[in-house]
Scaffold this active site. Structure first.
Site, short mmCIF file in Angstrom:
data_model
loop_
_atom_site.label_atom_id
_atom_site.label_comp_id
_atom_site.label_asym_id
_atom_site.label_seq_id
_atom_site.Cartn_x
_atom_site.Cartn_y
_atom_site.Cartn_z
N SER A 242 0.81 -1.21 0.00
CA SER A 242 0.00 0.00 0.00
C SER A 242 0.84 1.26 0.00
O SER A 242 0.33 2.34 -0.30
CB SER A 242 -0.90 0.03 1.25
OG SER A 242 -1.66 -1.13 1.36
N HIS B 270 -1.11 -2.77 -7.08
CA HIS B 270 -1.81 -2.56 -5.82
C HIS B 270 -3.32 -2.63 -6.00
O HIS B 270 -3.94 -1.74 -6.58
CB HIS B 270 -1.41 -1.20 -5.22
CG HIS B 270 -2.10 -0.90 -3.93
ND1 HIS B 270 -2.57 0.36 -3.61
CD2 HIS B 270 -2.41 -1.70 -2.88
CE1 HIS B 270 -3.13 0.31 -2.42
NE2 HIS B 270 -3.06 -0.92 -1.96
N GLU C 193 -3.68 0.13 -8.79
CA GLU C 193 -2.60 1.08 -9.03
C GLU C 193 -1.39 0.35 -9.60
O GLU C 193 -0.93 -0.64 -9.01
CB GLU C 193 -2.20 1.80 -7.74
CG GLU C 193 -3.25 2.75 -7.21
CD GLU C 193 -2.85 3.42 -5.92
OE1 GLU C 193 -3.16 4.62 -5.74
OE2 GLU C 193 -2.24 2.75 -5.05
N ASN D 54 -3.65 6.20 -1.30
CA ASN D 54 -3.33 6.28 0.12
C ASN D 54 -2.65 7.58 0.51
O ASN D 54 -2.77 8.03 1.65
CB ASN D 54 -2.48 5.08 0.54
CG ASN D 54 -3.33 3.85 0.74
OD1 ASN D 54 -4.39 3.91 1.34
ND2 ASN D 54 -2.89 2.71 0.22
#
Length: 286
Positions: free
Chosen positions: A116, A137, A149, A193
């Site tokens: 992450s 991701h 991602e 994130n």
């Protein structure tokens, strides 16, 4: 890429294995021990049975037959793509990539991380093939959320990035997973994130200061900003340990105070109150 390896059968690893098998791929999941391997298999069986019951899957048994769960890391030697989905710890991930570099024998195999927040460069440079290391991701729950991602490092080859994109975005039944990708720079937190975690940390600080209750903070964002879920409830879903790990990675990279984990988050993780996975976080779950 028809042969998929997934290292780690937790929520994310099991989800990646499930969507790969539902897309028709031959999947091997490796776990550290027999107990965690049984838990991973149970997680897959439960999710697939639920999908079948809802009419989203013709046969859970057929999909499950494409998945093998094992404790033998050497089982992924022949995989076309191997995705690491273990604990969000840089040292543990780097050590695993060193091992995968010797275990995976296919010269064209992609070695991917579902991290992450940890920069992909730090994982690629411990291998002899950093040009084939990339971040792929997924988001939780993997069978539901469409976003992936793609995070190439400075050393990842354009060919690896495009092969990963073709696999993730390709139609189900035609070698792909049928998901959507966005491209991210190799910076801690990537895109989602880097935006989401400071928002969650701000909500934790608001609750910690007594400004508002957890319920009112979450209700405010759901009813007032049309969020599908409030930030504290979302933190429980992500896992407070994972939230803390991402925050620490962001703070280590950027040294911005908004990325620093609040004391309350630190204490909750120390106490083992990790959210839904332990049935208690900012809320209690039956």
């Amino acid at each position: 890429m028809q042969r998929v390896g997934v290292i780690g059968g937790g929520l994310m690893g099991a989800g990646i294995a499930e969507v790969s098998a539902r897309a028709g791929h031959d999947v091997i999941v490796t776990e550290a021990g027999s107990a965690s391997a049984r838990a991973a298999l149970g997680r897959l069986e439960k999710s697939l049975a639920r999908a079948e019951a809802k009419g989203k899957l013709a046969s859970a048994a057929v999909v499950l037959d494409r998945i093998r769960v094992t404790t033998d890391l050497d089982a992924v030697a022949d995989r076309d793509v191997v995705i690491e989905a273990i604990v969000e710890d840089e040292t543990a991930k780097a050590e695993l990539f060193k091992r995968l570099d010797t275990v995976v024998t296919s010269p064209d195999a992609i070695l991917a991380s579902n991290t992450s927040s940890i920069p992909i460069m730090k994982l690629g440079v411990v291998t002899s093939r950093p040009q084939q290391v990339i971040g792929i991701h997924f988001f939780n729950p993997v069978p539901v959320l469409q976003l992936v991602e793609l995070v190439p490092s400075l050393l990842t080859s354009p060919e690896t990035t495009e092969r990963a994109r073709a696999w993730v975005e390709g139609p189900v039944g035609d070698g792909g997973l049928g998901k959507r990708t966005i491209d991210c720079q190799d910076r801690a937190g990537f895109v989602v994130n880097a935006l989401l975690i400071p928002f969650i940390l701000s909500a934790i600080r608001m609750y910690e200061s007594g400004f508002a209750s957890a319920e009112d903070i979450d209700r405010g964002l759901v009813l007032g900003a049309a969020h599908p879920q409030g930030p504290l409830s979302l933190a429980d879903l992500i896992g407070l340990d994972t939230t803390k790990a991402i925050a620490e990675s962001l703070y280590e990279e950027f040294k911005e105070p908004l990325y620093a984990p609040p004391p309350l988050l630190q204490r909750m993780v120390d106490a083992g109150l990790l959210g839904r996975k332990t049935r208690r976080g900012f809320y209690t779950y039956e």
